[in-house]
Motif scaffolding. Structure first.
Motif, mmCIF file in Angstrom:
data_model
loop_
_atom_site.group_PDB
_atom_site.id
_atom_site.type_symbol
_atom_site.label_atom_id
_atom_site.label_comp_id
_atom_site.label_asym_id
_atom_site.label_seq_id
_atom_site.Cartn_x
_atom_site.Cartn_y
_atom_site.Cartn_z
ATOM 1 N N VAL A 1 0.831 -1.204 0.000
ATOM 2 C CA VAL A 1 0.000 0.000 0.000
ATOM 3 C C VAL A 1 0.868 1.257 0.000
ATOM 4 O O VAL A 1 0.577 2.233 -0.705
ATOM 5 N N SER A 2 1.945 1.233 0.765
ATOM 6 C CA SER A 2 2.825 2.400 0.858
ATOM 7 C C SER A 2 3.564 2.676 -0.448
ATOM 8 O O SER A 2 4.118 3.758 -0.633
ATOM 9 N N ALA A 3 3.584 1.685 -1.353
ATOM 10 C CA ALA A 3 4.283 1.856 -2.630
ATOM 11 C C ALA A 3 3.437 2.577 -3.670
ATOM 12 O O ALA A 3 3.963 2.980 -4.715
ATOM 13 N N GLY A 4 2.129 2.735 -3.433
ATOM 14 C CA GLY A 4 1.264 3.438 -4.379
ATOM 15 C C GLY A 4 1.231 2.827 -5.763
ATOM 16 O O GLY A 4 1.424 3.535 -6.757
ATOM 17 N N GLY B 1 -6.303 -7.709 3.619
ATOM 18 C CA GLY B 1 -5.266 -6.928 4.286
ATOM 19 C C GLY B 1 -4.916 -5.671 3.527
ATOM 20 O O GLY B 1 -4.709 -4.599 4.118
ATOM 21 N N TYR B 2 -4.868 -5.773 2.201
ATOM 22 C CA TYR B 2 -4.551 -4.609 1.370
ATOM 23 C C TYR B 2 -5.647 -3.546 1.487
ATOM 24 O O TYR B 2 -5.354 -2.351 1.624
ATOM 25 N N LEU B 3 -6.913 -3.973 1.429
ATOM 26 C CA LEU B 3 -8.019 -3.020 1.538
ATOM 27 C C LEU B 3 -7.997 -2.298 2.881
ATOM 28 O O LEU B 3 -8.234 -1.088 2.958
ATOM 29 N N PHE B 4 -7.713 -3.049 3.952
ATOM 30 C CA PHE B 4 -7.680 -2.441 5.281
ATOM 31 C C PHE B 4 -6.520 -1.459 5.416
ATOM 32 O O PHE B 4 -6.687 -0.331 5.928
ATOM 33 N N ALA B 5 -5.345 -1.859 4.966
ATOM 34 C CA ALA B 5 -4.186 -0.957 5.034
ATOM 35 C C ALA B 5 -4.388 0.264 4.143
ATOM 36 O O ALA B 5 -4.002 1.386 4.499
ATOM 37 N N GLN B 6 -4.998 0.053 2.976
ATOM 38 C CA GLN B 6 -5.256 1.176 2.068
ATOM 39 C C GLN B 6 -6.201 2.183 2.714
ATOM 40 O O GLN B 6 -6.037 3.407 2.569
ATOM 41 N N ALA B 7 -7.201 1.698 3.459
ATOM 42 C CA ALA B 7 -8.140 2.600 4.119
ATOM 43 C C ALA B 7 -7.468 3.432 5.203
ATOM 44 O O ALA B 7 -7.907 4.547 5.496
ATOM 45 N N ILE C 1 -3.676 3.932 5.613
ATOM 46 C CA ILE C 1 -2.433 4.656 5.290
ATOM 47 C C ILE C 1 -2.161 4.738 3.801
ATOM 48 O O ILE C 1 -1.077 5.157 3.397
ATOM 49 N N GLY C 2 -3.104 4.303 2.961
ATOM 50 C CA GLY C 2 -2.849 4.246 1.525
ATOM 51 C C GLY C 2 -2.566 5.607 0.904
ATOM 52 O O GLY C 2 -3.084 6.632 1.347
ATOM 53 N N VAL C 3 -1.721 5.597 -0.137
ATOM 54 C CA VAL C 3 -1.400 6.823 -0.865
ATOM 55 C C VAL C 3 -2.123 6.877 -2.210
ATOM 56 O O VAL C 3 -2.131 7.916 -2.872
ATOM 57 N N ASP C 4 -2.710 5.760 -2.623
ATOM 58 C CA ASP C 4 -3.473 5.751 -3.869
ATOM 59 C C ASP C 4 -4.817 6.433 -3.662
ATOM 60 O O ASP C 4 -5.372 6.423 -2.556
ATOM 61 N N PRO C 5 -5.375 7.029 -4.729
ATOM 62 C CA PRO C 5 -6.664 7.715 -4.587
ATOM 63 C C PRO C 5 -7.801 6.734 -4.321
ATOM 64 O O PRO C 5 -7.871 5.661 -4.919
ATOM 65 N N VAL C 6 -8.681 7.094 -3.401
ATOM 66 C CA VAL C 6 -9.877 6.307 -3.091
ATOM 67 C C VAL C 6 -11.059 7.261 -2.992
ATOM 68 O O VAL C 6 -10.879 8.463 -2.753
ATOM 69 N N GLY D 1 0.834 -10.338 15.797
ATOM 70 C CA GLY D 1 -0.115 -9.556 15.020
ATOM 71 C C GLY D 1 -0.217 -8.113 15.457
ATOM 72 O O GLY D 1 -0.696 -7.251 14.711
ATOM 73 N N GLU D 2 0.221 -7.843 16.699
ATOM 74 C CA GLU D 2 0.166 -6.465 17.176
ATOM 75 C C GLU D 2 1.297 -5.599 16.635
ATOM 76 O O GLU D 2 1.215 -4.372 16.675
ATOM 77 N N ILE D 3 2.363 -6.218 16.136
ATOM 78 C CA ILE D 3 3.475 -5.441 15.579
ATOM 79 C C ILE D 3 3.021 -4.614 14.383
ATOM 80 O O ILE D 3 3.274 -3.394 14.326
ATOM 81 N N PRO D 4 2.336 -5.211 13.390
ATOM 82 C CA PRO D 4 1.822 -4.373 12.307
ATOM 83 C C PRO D 4 0.825 -3.321 12.796
ATOM 84 O O PRO D 4 0.731 -2.239 12.208
ATOM 85 N N THR D 5 0.085 -3.639 13.856
ATOM 86 C CA THR D 5 -0.850 -2.652 14.405
ATOM 87 C C THR D 5 -0.117 -1.408 14.877
ATOM 88 O O THR D 5 -0.531 -0.269 14.610
ATOM 89 N N ILE D 6 0.975 -1.621 15.583
ATOM 90 C CA ILE D 6 1.773 -0.481 16.056
ATOM 91 C C ILE D 6 2.328 0.308 14.874
ATOM 92 O O ILE D 6 2.315 1.549 14.875
ATOM 93 N N ILE D 7 2.800 -0.418 13.859
ATOM 94 C CA ILE D 7 3.336 0.264 12.667
ATOM 95 C C ILE D 7 2.251 1.103 12.009
ATOM 96 O O ILE D 7 2.474 2.264 11.635
ATOM 97 N N LEU D 8 1.050 0.509 11.855
ATOM 98 C CA LEU D 8 -0.050 1.257 11.245
ATOM 99 C C LEU D 8 -0.403 2.489 12.067
ATOM 100 O O LEU D 8 -0.637 3.573 11.510
ATOM 101 N N ALA D 9 -0.444 2.341 13.388
ATOM 102 C CA ALA D 9 -0.776 3.484 14.253
ATOM 103 C C ALA D 9 0.267 4.587 14.114
ATOM 104 O O ALA D 9 -0.072 5.780 14.050
ATOM 105 N N ILE D 10 1.539 4.215 14.065
ATOM 106 C CA ILE D 10 2.604 5.209 13.923
ATOM 107 C C ILE D 10 2.500 5.934 12.581
ATOM 108 O O ILE D 10 2.624 7.161 12.508
ATOM 109 N N VAL D 11 2.250 5.170 11.520
ATOM 110 C CA VAL D 11 2.141 5.786 10.193
ATOM 111 C C VAL D 11 0.949 6.735 10.133
ATOM 112 O O VAL D 11 1.041 7.834 9.573
ATOM 113 N N VAL D 12 -0.198 6.296 10.701
ATOM 114 C CA VAL D 12 -1.369 7.178 10.723
ATOM 115 C C VAL D 12 -1.058 8.459 11.488
ATOM 116 O O VAL D 12 -1.420 9.569 11.057
#
Length: 652
Positions: free
Chosen positions: A440-443, A522-528, A530-535, A600-611
């Motif tokens: 998702v971060s690669a757009g 997983g892609y849809l959730f991450a895109q919602a 932190i995604g950089v692509d237009p939605v 599974g919480e490691i990606p959660t922390i990463i997502l929270a930090i990115v947001v």
């Protein structure tokens, strides 16, 4: 170009294919009379000939449908002609598949055809109860449905699904193919399916081009041939790779190439190499000459030459399926529980050392990752060539995501996930939560829309199909943050507490579906988040954090349920492997629950930090925008606001 030449091209293919098939059967012994219960020469030769008709007609159907949705104008006669070709191919596929199923029945039972009720009863049981009969019955019914749809459907989007249905018709053939019972069962099925599909696209596209040439002037022929050649190049790579895997499973070593089966493999390889060289001529010679309006003689010379060698490859392929392999397909007299369940021997005990050395390559995902990296880098290179920039970190994210996907689908997790639930859960967490963050971060959608050329001739290329998918009602619905979160959370219960889990564990097709499913949700959730692509719609940053916490709370609850549970999921699978090493099945399952909860919480922390970072950057950008507006207007907004407060004070 005279009509006889347009007919001669496809006719050459058919004649060469059947001649080579007969020669291959004679040389390899595929049509040799059996010592016991021989079905007769009619079945021995008729069955491979009917199979060849199945392959050719499936190719014609799939190739015509692909060109119709990717390269042809739906408002012109070229499109109507292509759909007629697809319908004819599907009708021939229906008849030839039914004939192949009937001849397969005669070959297995050595029965004599008759019209009495007993013969019909036995034939019905074969088609309904025996896997080989079921496979051909399924192919026949799917082909019949495709035939009707080719006549009834003209909407381009709907035709994509018709084409996918035509591809599905090849699945039963791959599952009951020659290598399905050999060692490396899953690898054999994947290789055979990829070989069938991409051979069909390659051959069928060329046949359709030959049959459509009258409806295409030189300019249109250049466009269609250019698009076909790009697809054919991909097909060449996939057919070569899948052919190598199949040959490796059946031949095993170079010395076995001197056997009849090995010689036929060599003939097929030579034909493939020649086809690759002919494909290179498309880009270097044919397209340029057509562009210069130098006539179609070169087009037909190259097309007929290619059809000749495709006929050789097609005939040899069917002859190989009837020829005994140098590696005999033997079943051990004593099977371990793991071999009974999985078809493979139990791997060594999992440890840090064995984890790095254990690989089980899945050709499908090797190709997906390789093409994914190649096309992404090609898009970046195209942007750089025209002077546009693309962030380096996005390219790094994409490559890392693809490499991680390659490792999960081919490394030790693909070896041990059948035997250890904890390894399966680790793979699930990475597929659904870690890899999508990188992708998702690669757009990729933004890059594709910027790098792929826009079509201006009323056809839909890759760019147009991507735009259509993104802006469709379904795309808008599933990309909604709330829907994406619901899909991500509920898929856990839907998958692990329904028959889907058994299907994904026991069946190789189910396993591949599982990987695709985890990646997409997983892609849809991450895109919602932190995604950089237009939605179409994005939640404000505070609500994104709340959505993330709510979803992950559900995820943690699922992990804790497994950690504390005493009931074994798929007890007749994970509990019956006969492992003499490692933890017991229930302890291993509880470990899997711990992985779902903790790792599974490691990606959660990463997502929270990115947001949080994106939120801060958004506030900074908004502040800068307001400062620029204030400087440009002399603080007009602030002055107006103060004046309003002053008026309110006076009115009191």
């Amino acid at each position: 170009m005279p009509k006889v030449v347009r007919i001669a091209g496809p006719a050459v293919l058919v004649v060469v294919a059947f001649v080579v098939l007969v020669l291959g059967l004679e040389y390899g012994g595929g049509a040799t009379a059996q010592l016991l219960e021989d079905p007769g020469p009619l079945v021995r030769f008729g069955l491979p000939m009917a199979t060849l008709l199945v392959n050719l007609s499936a190719s014609l159907t799939i190739g015509a449908l692909l060109l119709a949705v990717f390269a042809l104008r739906s408002s012109k006669p070229e499109f109507t002609r292509a759909m007629d070709v697809a319908a004819a191919g599907a009708a021939l596929l229906t008849v030839s598949a039914a004939l192949t199923g009937f001849l397969s029945f005669l070959n297995v039972t050595s029965a004599s055809a008759s019209i009495d009720s007993k013969f019909g009863q036995i034939l019905g049981q074969f088609l309904i109860s025996v896997p080989l009969g079921q496979a051909w019955l399924e192919t026949t019914l799917i082909a019949a449905a495709v035939t009707v749809l080719c006549f009834a459907v003209r909407n381009l989007t709907a035709l994509v699904f018709v084409g996918l249905l035509a591809v599905v018709a090849l699945v039963p053939m791959a599952q009951q193919g020659h290598a399905a019972g050999a060692d490396g069962h899953d690898a054999a099925i994947t290789a055979l399916f990829l070989h069938l599909v991409f051979s069909a696209v390659w051959l069928g596209g060329l046949l359709t081009l030959a049959l459509l040439s009258k409806q295409l002037d030189n300019a249109r022929l250049v466009d269609v041939v250019s698009r076909y050649s790009s697809v054919a190049l991909v097909c060449f790579v996939v057919v070569a790779a899948s052919g190598y895997v199949s040959a490796e499973l059946r031949v095993g070593s170079l010395d076995r190439l001197l056997t009849p089966y090995g010689i036929l493999v060599v003939v097929k390889v030579v034909a493939l190499v020649v086809l690759g060289l002919i494909g290179a001529l498309y880009r270097r010679l044919l397209i340029r000459r057509l562009s210069a309006s130098q006539g179609r003689a070169a087009f037909w010379q190259i097309v007929i030459a290619e059809l000749v060698f495709m006929g050789v490859a097609s005939g040899v392929a069917v002859a190989l399926a009837r020829t005994a392999t140098p590696i005999p397909e033997t079943v051990p007299t004593t099977l371990t529980p793991a071999q009974i369940l999985t078809g493979e021997p139990l791997p060594p005990e999992l440890s840090a050392g064995t984890a790095l050395g254990q690989w089980n390559f899945d050709l499908l995902w090797v190709l997906v990752c390789a093409f994914g990296i190649f096309f992404y880098l090609a898009g970046v290179w195209r942007l750089r060539r025209r002077g546009d920039s693309w962030p380096v970190h996005r390219t790094v994210f994409w490559v890392l995501g693809m490499l991680l996907l390659l490792f999960v689908t081919n490394g030790f997790m693909n070896v041990y996930e059948k035997y250890l639930f904890s390894v399966h859960m680790l793979g699930h967490m990475i597929l659904a939560m870690m890899i999508p963050i990188f992708l998702v971060s690669a757009g990729p959608v933004t890059l594709a829309l910027r790098a792929i050329h826009k079509r201006t001739d009323e056809t839909r290329g890759a760019r147009e199909w991507i735009l259509l998918a993104v802006h469709s009602r379904f795309g808008t619905f599933v990309s909604n943050p709330i829907v994406a979160a619901i899909l991500f959370a509920t898929s856990l219960l839907t998958f692990y507490y329904t028959p889907l889990f058994r299907w994904a564990t026991v069946d190789h097709i189910g396993h591949e579906w599982m990987i695709v499913h985890f990646l997409i949700v997983g892609y849809l959730f991450a895109q919602a988040l932190i995604g950089v692509d237009p939605v179409p719609y994005r939640l404000p940053y505070p609500f994104r954090l709340l959505l993330l916490l709510a979803t992950m709370a559900f995820h943690a609850f699922f992990g804790l349920t497994l950690m504390t549970g005493s009931g074994l999921l798929l007890a007749d699978w994970y509990g019956s492997m006969g492992r003499t090493w490692g933890a017991s099945a229930i302890v291993d399952q509880q470990t899997g629950g711990g992985i779902a909860w903790s790792i599974g919480e490691i990606p959660t922390i990463i997502l929270a930090i990115v947001v949080a970072i994106q939120w801060g950057r958004s506030d900074t950008k908004e502040t800068k925008r307001l400062d620029r507006t204030a400087d440009r207007t002399n603080d007009a907004e602030l002055n107006d606001y103060n004046a309003m407060l002053e008026r309110l004070g006076r009115s009191r």
